[in-house]
Write a protein that holds these residues in place. Structure first.
Motif, short mmCIF file in Angstrom:
data_model
loop_
_atom_site.label_atom_id
_atom_site.label_comp_id
_atom_site.label_asym_id
_atom_site.label_seq_id
_atom_site.Cartn_x
_atom_site.Cartn_y
_atom_site.Cartn_z
N UNK A 121 0.82 -1.21 0.00
CA UNK A 121 0.00 0.00 0.00
C UNK A 121 0.85 1.26 0.00
N UNK A 122 1.84 1.32 0.90
CA UNK A 122 2.73 2.48 0.95
C UNK A 122 3.50 2.64 -0.37
N UNK A 124 2.60 1.64 -3.44
CA UNK A 124 1.76 2.12 -4.54
C UNK A 124 1.44 3.60 -4.36
N UNK A 125 1.25 4.02 -3.12
CA UNK A 125 0.96 5.45 -2.87
C UNK A 125 2.20 6.29 -3.20
N UNK A 128 2.73 6.19 -7.03
CA UNK A 128 1.58 6.49 -7.88
C UNK A 128 1.24 5.35 -8.82
N UNK A 129 1.55 4.14 -8.38
CA UNK A 129 1.38 2.97 -9.25
C UNK A 129 -0.01 2.36 -9.07
#
Lengths: 263, 401
Positions: A121-122, A124-125, A128-129
């Motif tokens: 989660x971190x 991807x955030x 920006x994926x």
């Protein structure tokens, strides 16, 4: 089954003794290696997130960031597979102690950081994926089982993937049952075709058996103290240039990995 | 967008939730529009909420050779595996393909963390785990899958997917890829999550738990009701069972927005949806039913209702079934896949149980009460913390001539 072929475009590594993959190479060459700072830098995280993120997240982001930087792929486009045998044991310890004492005092932030896919989660955030991301485990075979999942995703989509496998250490009482006492994390960017950043070609085969490659000390001891360090036979091959190794894929099967250098 | 996938046959499936154990209990509960939620009688300290608790889990005894695996999550897994002849169907597949050609891919959010919680509640005076809790295998998130591999005597690839509430939807995607590559000939997929203090007090700390029965898509919804469940499915190539219902698509994405709230525009959810439709080779107008994630949290339902409104015609029916079962977290994907398969098999659109006063933002697709109509193509949405989204597409098998 014929071997599955993939290419290694990037490698990340962090342990309390080694700051990155170059440090592993130096160690294997017999050099004295200076240990990194106590906490992984995880420079890809925005500074406010870096302060708040648990160590398991810092470790995963650190090695993922190293591997992606080496690969010269864009993080924003990579499908990711995050593996960890035990998740964040510090948070597990905090949650179980708090629940035993005063359950309504549980911290909401630490609860949402307790999910096994917190590092994903971190990541991807921070990058920006929006691509698919999975978070997996398979006890002592977490690295091998996640590698098989990564290879399967890569070949099905014919696109590069990011594989991260990391565990942080714990103190008692939890480490009595997890056996995980020190941190270790590694990451690979794998691609279906050889590209300008490709360093090695891997032929991966799932086969019956349980012959796990031997490791020199101190690496063997690290593997005993952290399930994610079962990536070390492959990382050692990558550092040395060529050869074969086996890693556990589950209780009954190994992954046989034959490697050729490309660089 | 991905190319269409080769559909896979779902040759056996089963689900157990607070509605009861096995498919007949799920179907009866759906038909009767019966909520299985009850006032919380589970947590180790009082917590004012409603839960979806499976009866009989504590009484379920594991066979002698498996007793070391005993904990609530594995007892629920065992109970689930005994339903609908599922273990026999796996045994048949094992005889046909060989144990090493069948993958076991299970999703769980918290696995047997309940056992670790218990160990901490009664530590020895020296601060260590009591002797009966010194069982490393149940204090790891892979506990469920390792237990099920032993119970089902499967020896192929074995992996736990733990992406919070999308976990047991994503296992279908992993299985489809392994089958596509010829790594395996069949896969057992599924998931189990059981009630534990971690999730009850954790979601409560995030102020996401309702003090009442959850009310998905209701104007006055105020949070989730946590449930527990077990479900499994056997996937094989279509040639093995042309008339069996099929997995025809899957989509996966990341919100890249926030750890515990969905993207406000449903960006990730929509990406997963379009990917699933592309793999299925169908457009939205062909979808008869969508089982929504519909947790009854303020934000999830707002985002998902908007997604339905902008992507589907009124002929596509949509509902959340969390009002029947509660939110079974990592097991939600498999339980709701089973509900979708029942919808296809029985021509039943389950109504959106629990909502008294529909949120005015919900469009004409919402099925507020049970409806009867043929279902040929249906979707299931599952979204998890960390912005992890999955959408599965299922279809009726070949119709008998």
């Amino acid at each position: 089954m014929s071997p599955l072929q993939v290419h290694v475009d990037g490698i990340g590594l962090w342990s309390p003794q080694l700051a990155d993959f170059a440090a592993l190479r130096a160690l294997l060459d017999g050099a004295t290696v200076a240990p990194p700072a106590a906490r992984p830098a995880a420079a890809l995280l925005p500074s406010n997130e870096r302060r708040r993120a648990p160590e398991s997240v810092l470790l995963a982001i650190e090695v993922a960031g190293q591997a992606v930087a080496m690969s010269r792929h864009q993080a924003v486009s990579l499908v990711s597979i995050f593996a960890s045998a035990h998740g964040d044991q510090t948070i597990t310890d905090y949650m179980c102690s708090t629940l035993a004492r005063q359950p309504d005092a549980l911290s909401p932030t630490r609860f949402h950081n307790s999910v096994h896919n917190a590092p994903a989660g971190y990541w991807s955030i921070a990058t920006g994926c929006h691509a698919a991301s999975t978070s997996v485990c398979a006890q002592q075979a977490s690295f091998g089982a996640a590698l098989l999942e990564a290879v399967s995703q890569l070949l099905a989509a014919q696109a590069p993937v990011l594989l991260v496998c990391s565990d942080t250490g714990a103190g008692p009482p939890l480490c009595e049952v997890t056996g995980c006492s020190q941190s270790f994390g590694s990451a690979l960017v794998l691609a279906p075709h050889a590209g300008p950043s490709s360093r090695a070609r891997l032929n991966v085969q799932l086969r019956r058996g349980h012959t796990i490659s031997e490791l020199p000390e101190p690496l063997a001891g690290w593997r005993a103290g952290n399930a994610s360090a079962s990536a070390l036979p492959l990382l050692t091959l990558l550092a040395r240039g060529s050869g074969s190794c086996t890693v556990a894929a589950n209780g009954r099967n190994d992954l046989q990995i034959d490697m050729e250098s490309i660089a | 967008m991905p190319l269409p996938m080769t559909p896979l046959a779902i040759t056996a499936y089963t689900a157990s939730s607070a509605l009861g154990c096995g498919l007949a209990a799920q179907l009866d509960g759906l038909r009767a529009a019966h909520s299985s939620l009850r006032p919380n009688d589970f947590s180790s300290a009082p917590l004012d909420c409603w839960i979806g608790r499976v009866d009989g889990v504590e009484a379920c005894t594991l066979p002698t050779n498996l007793t070391a695996w005993t904990c609530r999550n594995n007892q629920l897994a065992w109970l689930g595996l005994q339903q609908d002849g599922f273990t026999d169907r796996v045994a048949t597949a094992r005889a046909r393909y060989g144990a090493d050609r069948i993958a076991l891919l299970l999703g769980t959010s918290t696995a047997s963390i309940g056992a670790t919680e218990e160990a901490y509640r009664r530590l020895d005076p020296d601060g260590g785990f009591a002797d009966d809790m010194l069982r490393p295998a149940i204090h790891a998130p892979h506990s469920l899958t390792a237990f099920a591999a032993t119970a089902l005597a499967l020896e192929g690839p074995s992996l736990t997917v733990s992406t919070a509430c999308s976990s047991s939807a994503k296992v279908f995607a992993s299985a489809a890829r392994m089958l596509q590559l010829g790594l395996i000939d069949a896969a057992v997929v599924g998931g189990v999550d059981s009630l534990c203090d971690s999730v009850l007090f954790g979601f409560n700390a995030l102020e996401l738990v309702s003090a009442d029965r959850c009310r998905p898509f209701d104007a006055a919804r105020d949070g989730i009701s946590i449930g527990e469940a077990a479900g499994f499915a056997l996937l094989e190539r279509v040639e093995q069972a042309p008339r069996a219902p099929r997995l025809i698509g899957y989509g996966e994405s990341s919100d890249a927005h926030h750890m515990s709230t969905p993207h406000p525009d449903g960006l990730g959810a929509e990406l997963a949806l379009h990917e699933a439709l592309a793999r299925a080779g169908v457009d939205a107008s062909r979808v008869d039913y969508i089982n929504l994630h519909g947790t009854a949290s303020q934000k999830n339902d707002a985002v998902e209702a908007a997604l339905v409104n902008r992507c589907f015609p009124a002929s596509t029916r949509a509902s959340s079934t969390k009002g029947f079962t509660g939110h079974t977290l990592g097991a939600a994907g498999i339980v709701e896949a089973a509900i979708v398969l029942l919808a296809i098999e029985h021509g039943l659109i389950p109504g959106n149980l629990g909502s008294e006063c529909a949120d005015p933002d919900c469009g004409p697709s919402f099925a507020w009460r049970n409806e009867r109509q043929p279902v040929s193509v249906a979707l299931s949405n599952s979204f998890g913390f960390g912005g992890n989204n999955a959408c599965l597409a299922f279809a009726r098998g070949e119709v008998a001539a």
